[in-house]
Scaffold this active site. Sequence first.
Site, PDB file in Angstrom:
ATOM      1  N   LYS A 170       0.850  -1.098  -0.164  1.00 29.67           N
ATOM      2  CA  LYS A 170       0.090  -0.097  -0.176  1.00 29.67           C
ATOM      3  C   LYS A 170       0.977   1.446   0.037  1.00 29.67           C
ATOM      4  CE  LYS A 170      -3.534   2.855   0.791  1.00 29.67           C
ATOM      5  NZ  LYS A 170      -4.702   2.884  -0.306  1.00 29.67           N
ATOM      6  N   LYS A 238      -0.754  11.528   6.203  1.00 24.65           N
ATOM      7  CA  LYS A 238      -0.461  10.185   7.060  1.00 24.65           C
ATOM      8  C   LYS A 238       0.554   9.106   6.463  1.00 24.65           C
ATOM      9  CE  LYS A 238      -3.473   7.359   7.246  1.00 24.65           C
ATOM     10  NZ  LYS A 238      -3.925   6.042   6.660  1.00 24.65           N
TER      11      LYS A 238
HETATM   12  P1  NAP Z   1     -12.859   8.472   7.326  1.00 13.94           P
HETATM   13  O1  NAP Z   1     -13.891   8.590   6.501  1.00 13.94           O
HETATM   14  O2  NAP Z   1     -12.545   9.681   8.113  1.00 13.94           O
HETATM   15  O3  NAP Z   1     -13.483   7.454   8.228  1.00 13.94           O
HETATM   16  C1  NAP Z   1     -12.644   7.034   9.676  1.00 13.94           C
HETATM   17  C2  NAP Z   1     -13.634   6.054  10.438  1.00 13.94           C
HETATM   18  O4  NAP Z   1     -12.825   5.583  11.511  1.00 13.94           O
HETATM   19  C3  NAP Z   1     -14.398   7.135  11.121  1.00 13.94           C
HETATM   20  O5  NAP Z   1     -15.794   6.394  11.103  1.00 13.94           O
HETATM   21  C4  NAP Z   1     -13.905   7.487  12.495  1.00 13.94           C
HETATM   22  O6  NAP Z   1     -14.996   7.763  13.505  1.00 13.94           O
HETATM   23  C5  NAP Z   1     -13.285   6.037  12.794  1.00 13.94           C
HETATM   24  N1  NAP Z   1     -12.279   6.010  13.634  1.00 13.94           N
HETATM   25  C6  NAP Z   1     -11.068   6.794  13.655  1.00 13.94           C
HETATM   26  N2  NAP Z   1     -10.281   6.619  14.717  1.00 13.94           N
HETATM   27  C7  NAP Z   1     -10.924   6.007  15.688  1.00 13.94           C
HETATM   28  C8  NAP Z   1     -10.562   5.617  16.908  1.00 13.94           C
HETATM   29  N3  NAP Z   1      -9.487   5.629  17.467  1.00 13.94           N
HETATM   30  N4  NAP Z   1     -11.639   4.725  17.291  1.00 13.94           N
HETATM   31  C9  NAP Z   1     -12.930   4.550  16.646  1.00 13.94           C
HETATM   32  N5  NAP Z   1     -13.147   5.100  15.513  1.00 13.94           N
HETATM   33  C10 NAP Z   1     -12.288   5.670  14.967  1.00 13.94           C
HETATM   34  O7  NAP Z   1     -11.613   7.650   6.386  1.00 13.94           O
HETATM   35  P2  NAP Z   1     -11.801   6.762   5.463  1.00 13.94           P
HETATM   36  O8  NAP Z   1     -11.453   7.515   4.105  1.00 13.94           O
HETATM   37  O9  NAP Z   1     -12.792   5.818   5.622  1.00 13.94           O
HETATM   38  O10 NAP Z   1     -10.405   6.019   5.702  1.00 13.94           O
HETATM   39  C11 NAP Z   1      -9.990   4.837   6.346  1.00 13.94           C
HETATM   40  C12 NAP Z   1      -8.757   4.244   6.516  1.00 13.94           C
HETATM   41  O11 NAP Z   1      -8.750   3.684   5.007  1.00 13.94           O
HETATM   42  C13 NAP Z   1      -7.683   5.307   6.484  1.00 13.94           C
HETATM   43  O12 NAP Z   1      -6.468   4.301   6.835  1.00 13.94           O
HETATM   44  C14 NAP Z   1      -7.383   5.605   5.040  1.00 13.94           C
HETATM   45  O13 NAP Z   1      -5.948   5.802   5.070  1.00 13.94           O
HETATM   46  C15 NAP Z   1      -7.676   4.338   4.371  1.00 13.94           C
HETATM   47  N6  NAP Z   1      -7.893   4.443   2.826  1.00 13.94           N
HETATM   48  C16 NAP Z   1      -8.948   5.562   2.392  1.00 13.94           C
HETATM   49  C17 NAP Z   1      -9.300   5.418   1.033  1.00 13.94           C
HETATM   50  C18 NAP Z   1     -10.199   6.562   0.781  1.00 13.94           C
HETATM   51  O14 NAP Z   1     -10.172   6.906  -0.590  1.00 13.94           O
HETATM   52  N7  NAP Z   1     -10.987   7.378   1.387  1.00 13.94           N
HETATM   53  C19 NAP Z   1      -8.690   4.582   0.014  1.00 13.94           C
HETATM   54  C20 NAP Z   1      -8.103   3.675   0.586  1.00 13.94           C
HETATM   55  C21 NAP Z   1      -7.460   3.528   2.276  1.00 13.94           C
HETATM   56  P3  NAP Z   1     -15.573   9.221  13.739  1.00 13.94           P
HETATM   57  O15 NAP Z   1     -16.502   9.438  12.612  1.00 13.94           O
HETATM   58  O16 NAP Z   1     -16.201   9.391  15.244  1.00 13.94           O
HETATM   59  O17 NAP Z   1     -14.276  10.359  13.349  1.00 13.94           O
END
Ligand code: NAP
Length: 297
Positions: A170, A238
């Site tokens: 990744k 990050k």
């Molecule tokens: P996001 O929309 O910000 O969602 C993150 C989720 O995790 C939110 O529901 C958040 O809760 C929860 N969370 C974060 N820290 C937490 C903790 N300590 N305890 C409990 N819940 C927690 O992010 P995302 O885009 O879905 O990304 C998630 C992961 O996938 C990341 O590592 C990112 O790098 C990876 N990723 C993202 C993409 C993309 O295109 N978006 C693609 C590939 C990989 P709250 O709502 O309460 O903050």
Amino acid sequence: MKVGCIGLGIMGGPMALNLLKAGHEVHVWARRPEATEAFKDAGAQVDTSPAKLARQVDVVLTNVSDTRDVEQVLVGNNGVIEGAQPGLVVVDHSTISPTATRKLATALADRDVDMLDAPVSGGQQGAKEGSLTIMVGGKVDVLERVRPVLEVVGKCITHVGDHGAGQITKACNQLIVAQTMTAVSEAIRLAEAAGVDPKAMREALLGGLGYSRVLEVHGQRMINRSYPPGFKTRLHAKDMGIVLQTAADLGLPLPGTAQAAQWINAAVGQGYGEDDSAVIAEVLRRLTPPPKEAGDH
Ligand code: NAP
């Protein structure tokens, strides 16, 4: 299967809904209880802690933000490890440190829990369509046990090695995406500054060697100057930290990556952290504003 989903944001939310649609029993937990409502309405069972969720499922999928967040939900207070039955499989789809991943896999293995690092590529659209690319580190037989679940989430599932190998793969993806993104933003800025319609430029290049999915998708966002996430700039920052720290640990220079990371840092510093990371085009635009018309001040 009984599947637990922790992290219900841009990526984890659509995954949980697709698992429900595919007929799996889905349990969810979120630190903000209101975030679970849509999933409850769709048929998910809501648990009150990661430990309680873990007690009731065969597989846990995590999609939280950063390394410390995965640590918190897996091995922190009331974490998955506290409720896990022997034989549970934890699949971490978050993008985090490969080193921390290996430590987590060892801590879970001490409780007879198997872990796969299974970060994804394909963005929000891929999560909604269930067409993500999944790069898997861990044991092959564990992957085979949970394959029916992963096949709901993604289409291209590749086992790349032992624990941490998925996260390293990744990191490779993220350095390619970030550098391509800076190249696309430079191309758009050059076309604009030279008086060539960037839409026509993008259209022409989509058929040639310069084609990339980044030119197609992020190029369009840059031309529209519209950046709803997508992939949040703060999460891309990050990821660049993970790539550069991994390289530093190996004594490896990655100059192109280091430069791309600075564009992303600048975007976060300019207040774009919650926007899609294609917003780096705006950082470049600020350095090279259009020439002033006569009479402008
Ligand atoms: P996001 O929309 O910000 O969602 C993150 C989720 O995790 C939110 O529901 C958040 O809760 C929860 N969370 C974060 N820290 C937490 C903790 N300590 N305890 C409990 N819940 C927690 O992010 P995302 O885009 O879905 O990304 C998630 C992961 O996938 C990341 O590592 C990112 O790098 C990876 N990723 C993202 C993409 C993309 O295109 N978006 C693609 C590939 C990989 P709250 O709502 O309460 O903050």
